[in-house]
Design an enzyme around this catalytic site. Structure first.
Site: not given
Length: 306
Positions: A203, A174-176
C-alpha cells in the site's frame, strides 16, 4: 523533519545473532530510532532519523550476506516516530507460523502499483487484504475481502475455512509494505492456487506512486510508528492511537464518553477489567511525570507488526 525508512529482505542468515550488536551500535551512533527484526529468514523493520543516518544504515544492511538487492521505502515525519532503537532476534521477520513457507523459493506475480487498478477491477479477480482487522478498519481497496484476522498467524486457518469462496478466481493480495504477501502468496501456491498476485511495494508504494484522483484506495493506511496512519502521497494521516488497545482512532473519538487518555476508547472500553484500567492510569501518570522531567517514557512507543 525525520526520514522514515520501511524495509524488508528475505535472505538466509545462518546465524543472525552476530549481526545484531554492530547494527544496533550503528543506529545509535547515527541517532536512528525504530525497530529492526533479524531472523534466519532475513531482516524486517522500520527506522527513522536524519537522512544521512538512514543512508548509513541502509549501506550497512545492503552489505550483509545476500542483501545487495535490498529494497526500501522512504517517507517523512514531522516528529520523531519512535522513542528508542531496538534490534531483535526473532524466529520469523513476519510471524505466520508456517515452517514450510519460504518466499525465497517462489512467490506470486508482482504487480506494479500503476497496473494494480486494472487487475483488481477484473471480474475474475478476488482481492484479499492480508492485514489485521484494526488496520483494515481505517482503510482498504475498493471491493477487498477483509479476513477479519487478529494477527497474521490466523491467515492460514481463515484461508482453509474460506477457500471455496474463491473457486475459479484469480487471487490478488496486498499488505502495508509487501512483506506479508511474500509469505501469503507462497502459502497459497503451496495449497495449489496458481493464479496468485500481489501488490509490489504494498500500500505504501501505491499511495506514493498512484495519483489520488486515479486511486481505488479508500481511507488511510495504518503504520507501526508514531504517525499512526498515512494517506496519498504518504502525507501523515489524521489518526491518533489509543494507548490502551493500540488501535487507531480519529481525533473526534477523543470526545466520546468512553475515551480516557491511555485507559480506554470506544473500541476497547468493554475489553478490560477495572484492575486493567487502574494499571493503565498508573502508566499514564508515569508517562506524564517523565514528560514533566523532559524525558520520554518508554511505554509511549508503537512498534512491532505481528
Amino acid at each position: 523533519m525525520f526520514t522514515v525508512c520501511a524495509l524488508y529482505h528475505f535472505t538466509r542468515f545462518d546465524d543472525p545473532a552476530p549481526l545484531r550488536d554492530p547494527l544496533l551500535d550503528l543506529c545509535r551512533t547515527q541517532k536512528i530510532t525504530g525497530t529492526l527484526l533479524l531472523a534466519h529468514e532475513g531482516i524486517n523493520g522500520t527506522v527513522a532519523g536524519p537522512a544521512a543516518g538512514i543512508e548509513a544504515v541502509l549501506a550497512h544492511i545492503s552489505a550483509l550476506p545476500g542483501c545487495a538487492d535490498l529494497e526500501w521505502k522512504l517517507s517523512t515525519a514531522t516528529e520523531r516516530p519512535f522513542a528508542r532503537m531496538k534490534v531483535r532476534l526473532k524466529k520469523e521477520i513476519v510471524t505466520m507460523g508456517q515452517p514450510d513457507v519460504d518466499p525465497r523459493a517462489r512467490t506470486g506475480h508482482y504487480v506494479d502499483p500503476t497496473a494494480w487498478n486494472d487487475l483488481i477491477r477484473s471480474p475474475d479477480v478476488a482481492v484479499i487484504d492480508t492485514r489485521n482487522d484494526y488496520e483494515v478498519a481505517i482503510g482498504t481497496f475498493q471491493g477487498a475481502v477483509d479476513p477479519q484476522t487478529d494477527s497474521f498467524r490466523d491467515f492460514p486457518a481463515w484461508w482453509e475455512a474460506n477457500k471455496d469462496r474463491f473457486h475459479n478466481k484469480r487471487i490478488a493480495m496486498f499488505c502495508t509494505g509487501g512483506i506479508r504477501c511474500e509469505k501469503s502468496t507462497n502459502y497459497l501456491l503451496s495449497q495449489g492456487i496458481e493464479d496468485v498476485y500481489h501488490l509490489k511495494g504494498g500500500i505504501l508504494k501505491y499511495l506514493e506512486d498512484v495519483p489520488e484522483e486515479d486511486s481505488t484506495w479508500q481511507g488511510a493506511c495504518f503504520v507501526f510508528d508514531g504517525r499512526v496512519s498515512v494517506e496519498h502521497g504518504l502525507r501523515e494521516g489524521p489518526h491518533d492511537l489509543c494507548h490502551a488497545c493500540r488501535r487507531p482512532i480519529l481525533p473526534e473519538d477523543r470526545a466520546r464518553p468512553e475515551y480516557e487518555h491511555g485507559v480506554s476508547c470506544h473500541l476497547c472500553i468493554g475489553e478490560t477489567s477495572d484492575e486493567d484500567k487502574a494499571r493503565f492510569r498508573e502508566r499514564q501518570k508515569q508517562i506524564a511525570l517523565a514528560k514533566a522531567r523532559g524525558e520520554r517514557h518508554l511505554h509511549a512507543d508503537i512498534t512491532d507488526e505481528d
